[in-house]
Design a protein around this motif. Structure first.
Motif, PDB file in Angstrom:
ATOM      1  N   SER A   1     -82.606-117.081   1.392  1.00  0.00           N
ATOM      2  CA  SER A   1     -82.262-115.691   1.103  1.00  0.00           C
ATOM      3  C   SER A   1     -82.137-114.908   2.405  1.00  0.00           C
ATOM      4  N   LEU A   2     -81.458-113.800   2.294  1.00  0.00           N
ATOM      5  CA  LEU A   2     -81.260-112.892   3.418  1.00  0.00           C
ATOM      6  C   LEU A   2     -81.555-111.487   2.928  1.00  0.00           C
ATOM      7  N   VAL A   3     -82.272-110.729   3.733  1.00  0.00           N
ATOM      8  CA  VAL A   3     -82.544-109.325   3.439  1.00  0.00           C
ATOM      9  C   VAL A   3     -82.037-108.515   4.624  1.00  0.00           C
ATOM     10  N   VAL A   4     -81.298-107.445   4.354  1.00  0.00           N
ATOM     11  CA  VAL A   4     -80.868-106.545   5.417  1.00  0.00           C
ATOM     12  C   VAL A   4     -81.339-105.131   5.089  1.00  0.00           C
ATOM     13  N   ALA A   5     -81.748-104.420   6.129  1.00  0.00           N
ATOM     14  CA  ALA A   5     -82.145-103.018   5.990  1.00  0.00           C
ATOM     15  C   ALA A   5     -81.294-102.207   6.949  1.00  0.00           C
TER      16      ALA A   5
ATOM     17  N   ALA B   1     -86.723 -92.160  12.542  1.00  0.00           N
ATOM     18  CA  ALA B   1     -88.114 -91.770  12.794  1.00  0.00           C
ATOM     19  C   ALA B   1     -88.931 -91.866  11.506  1.00  0.00           C
ATOM     20  N   GLN B   2     -88.282 -91.606  10.369  1.00  0.00           N
ATOM     21  CA  GLN B   2     -88.944 -91.684   9.059  1.00  0.00           C
ATOM     22  C   GLN B   2     -88.944 -93.100   8.503  1.00  0.00           C
ATOM     23  N   PHE B   3     -87.790 -93.765   8.595  1.00  0.00           N
ATOM     24  CA  PHE B   3     -87.605 -95.103   8.042  1.00  0.00           C
ATOM     25  C   PHE B   3     -87.072 -95.997   9.155  1.00  0.00           C
ATOM     26  N   ASN B   4     -87.906 -96.870   9.692  1.00  0.00           N
ATOM     27  CA  ASN B   4     -87.499 -97.757  10.769  1.00  0.00           C
ATOM     28  C   ASN B   4     -87.136 -99.109  10.153  1.00  0.00           C
ATOM     29  N   ALA B   5     -85.872 -99.497  10.276  1.00  0.00           N
ATOM     30  CA  ALA B   5     -85.400-100.738   9.650  1.00  0.00           C
ATOM     31  C   ALA B   5     -86.176-101.953  10.148  1.00  0.00           C
ATOM     32  N   ASN B   6     -86.509-101.977  11.430  1.00  0.00           N
ATOM     33  CA  ASN B   6     -87.247-103.107  11.982  1.00  0.00           C
ATOM     34  C   ASN B   6     -88.633-103.228  11.342  1.00  0.00           C
ATOM     35  N   ILE B   7     -89.314-102.114  11.170  1.00  0.00           N
ATOM     36  CA  ILE B   7     -90.646-102.126  10.534  1.00  0.00           C
ATOM     37  C   ILE B   7     -90.523-102.526   9.063  1.00  0.00           C
ATOM     38  N   ILE B   8     -89.505-102.005   8.377  1.00  0.00           N
ATOM     39  CA  ILE B   8     -89.277-102.375   6.967  1.00  0.00           C
ATOM     40  C   ILE B   8     -89.124-103.888   6.854  1.00  0.00           C
ATOM     41  N   ILE B   9     -88.267-104.467   7.692  1.00  0.00           N
ATOM     42  CA  ILE B   9     -88.008-105.910   7.631  1.00  0.00           C
ATOM     43  C   ILE B   9     -89.258-106.710   7.983  1.00  0.00           C
ATOM     44  N   LYS B  10     -90.024-106.248   8.951  1.00  0.00           N
ATOM     45  CA  LYS B  10     -91.257-106.964   9.330  1.00  0.00           C
ATOM     46  C   LYS B  10     -92.242-107.009   8.160  1.00  0.00           C
ATOM     47  N   LYS B  11     -92.209-105.994   7.286  1.00  0.00           N
ATOM     48  CA  LYS B  11     -93.091-105.965   6.118  1.00  0.00           C
ATOM     49  C   LYS B  11     -92.511-106.756   4.942  1.00  0.00           C
ATOM     50  N   VAL B  12     -91.178-106.816   4.846  1.00  0.00           N
ATOM     51  CA  VAL B  12     -90.527-107.493   3.729  1.00  0.00           C
ATOM     52  C   VAL B  12     -90.402-108.999   3.972  1.00  0.00           C
ATOM     53  N   ALA B  13     -90.190-109.419   5.213  1.00  0.00           N
ATOM     54  CA  ALA B  13     -89.957-110.839   5.523  1.00  0.00           C
ATOM     55  C   ALA B  13     -91.032-111.772   4.957  1.00  0.00           C
ATOM     56  N   PRO B  14     -92.333-111.427   5.070  1.00  0.00           N
ATOM     57  CA  PRO B  14     -93.340-112.333   4.498  1.00  0.00           C
ATOM     58  C   PRO B  14     -93.221-112.495   2.978  1.00  0.00           C
ATOM     59  N   MET B  15     -92.604-111.542   2.304  1.00  0.00           N
ATOM     60  CA  MET B  15     -92.425-111.639   0.853  1.00  0.00           C
ATOM     61  C   MET B  15     -91.491-112.785   0.477  1.00  0.00           C
ATOM     62  N   ILE B  16     -90.642-113.199   1.421  1.00  0.00           N
ATOM     63  CA  ILE B  16     -89.729-114.318   1.178  1.00  0.00           C
ATOM     64  C   ILE B  16     -90.092-115.504   2.083  1.00  0.00           C
ATOM     65  N   ASN B  17     -91.326-115.503   2.581  1.00  0.00           N
ATOM     66  CA  ASN B  17     -91.786-116.554   3.500  1.00  0.00           C
ATOM     67  C   ASN B  17     -90.829-116.704   4.673  1.00  0.00           C
ATOM     68  N   GLY B  18     -90.414-115.549   5.204  1.00  0.00           N
ATOM     69  CA  GLY B  18     -89.426-115.580   6.273  1.00  0.00           C
ATOM     70  C   GLY B  18     -89.840-114.783   7.483  1.00  0.00           C
ATOM     71  N   LYS B  19     -88.898-114.674   8.384  1.00  0.00           N
ATOM     72  CA  LYS B  19     -89.082-113.901   9.607  1.00  0.00           C
ATOM     73  C   LYS B  19     -87.831-113.075   9.818  1.00  0.00           C
ATOM     74  N   GLY B  20     -88.004-111.996  10.582  1.00  0.00           N
ATOM     75  CA  GLY B  20     -86.834-111.182  10.862  1.00  0.00           C
ATOM     76  C   GLY B  20     -87.164-110.086  11.837  1.00  0.00           C
ATOM     77  N   GLY B  21     -86.159-109.287  12.120  1.00  0.00           N
ATOM     78  CA  GLY B  21     -86.329-108.169  13.031  1.00  0.00           C
ATOM     79  C   GLY B  21     -84.989-107.543  13.322  1.00  0.00           C
ATOM     80  N   GLY B  22     -85.004-106.618  14.253  1.00  0.00           N
ATOM     81  CA  GLY B  22     -83.767-105.945  14.624  1.00  0.00           C
ATOM     82  C   GLY B  22     -84.043-104.607  15.260  1.00  0.00           C
ATOM     83  N   ARG B  23     -83.129-103.697  15.061  1.00  0.00           N
ATOM     84  CA  ARG B  23     -83.215-102.356  15.644  1.00  0.00           C
ATOM     85  C   ARG B  23     -83.799-101.377  14.627  1.00  0.00           C
ATOM     86  N   SER B  24     -84.037-100.164  15.074  1.00  0.00           N
ATOM     87  CA  SER B  24     -84.586 -99.147  14.176  1.00  0.00           C
ATOM     88  C   SER B  24     -83.587 -98.746  13.088  1.00  0.00           C
ATOM     89  N   ASP B  25     -82.278 -98.943  13.341  1.00  0.00           N
ATOM     90  CA  ASP B  25     -81.278 -98.563  12.338  1.00  0.00           C
ATOM     91  C   ASP B  25     -80.720 -99.751  11.556  1.00  0.00           C
TER      92      ASP B  25
END
Length: 113
Positions: A48-52, A60-84
């Motif tokens: 699976s792939l998740v994009v934010a 400043a309110q919603f950081n895509a990188n932080i969102i993905i870091k919290k969601v990735a373990p839900m799919i036994n995965g890893k991820g990251g990126g920029r704030s947008d």
């Protein structure tokens, strides 16, 4: 269907038959159209792939990188990126509705007053 978290339009969806490129393009289009946040995910071939994607004025309110870091373990995965924009890959999503709810909670938790 967008929901509102902290007054910001948020779309959490699993478009059918979307590949990596289509998922990224859809997330950016939704984010720009709604001036909000889009978290999209898709599964194929046992992965699976998740994009934010977050509108630039909202990082400043919603950081895509932080969102993905919290969601990735839900799919036994890893991820990251920029704030947008960030993405994660992992195991196939067994229950899309449950994942939508869990992503919604991640977004909500960062914005409870």
């Amino acid at each position: 269907g967008a929901q509102s978290i902290a007054g910001v339009p948020v779309v959490i969806a699993s478009p059918p038959d979307a590949d990596h490129e289509a998922l990224s393009a859809m997330a950016d289009e939704i984010k720009n159209r709604s001036r909000g946040v889009a978290v999209l995910f898709a599964s194929s071939n046992g992965r699976s792939l998740v994009v934010a994607s977050v509108f630039k004025d909202l990082t400043a309110q919603f950081n895509a990188n932080i969102i993905i870091k919290k969601v990735a373990p839900m799919i036994n995965g890893k991820g990251g990126g920029r704030s947008d924009f960030a993405q994660a890959g992992g195991d196939a999503v067994a229950d899309p509705e449950e994942l939508k709810e869990r992503i919604g909670r991640v977004l909500q938790e960062g914005h409870e007053t």
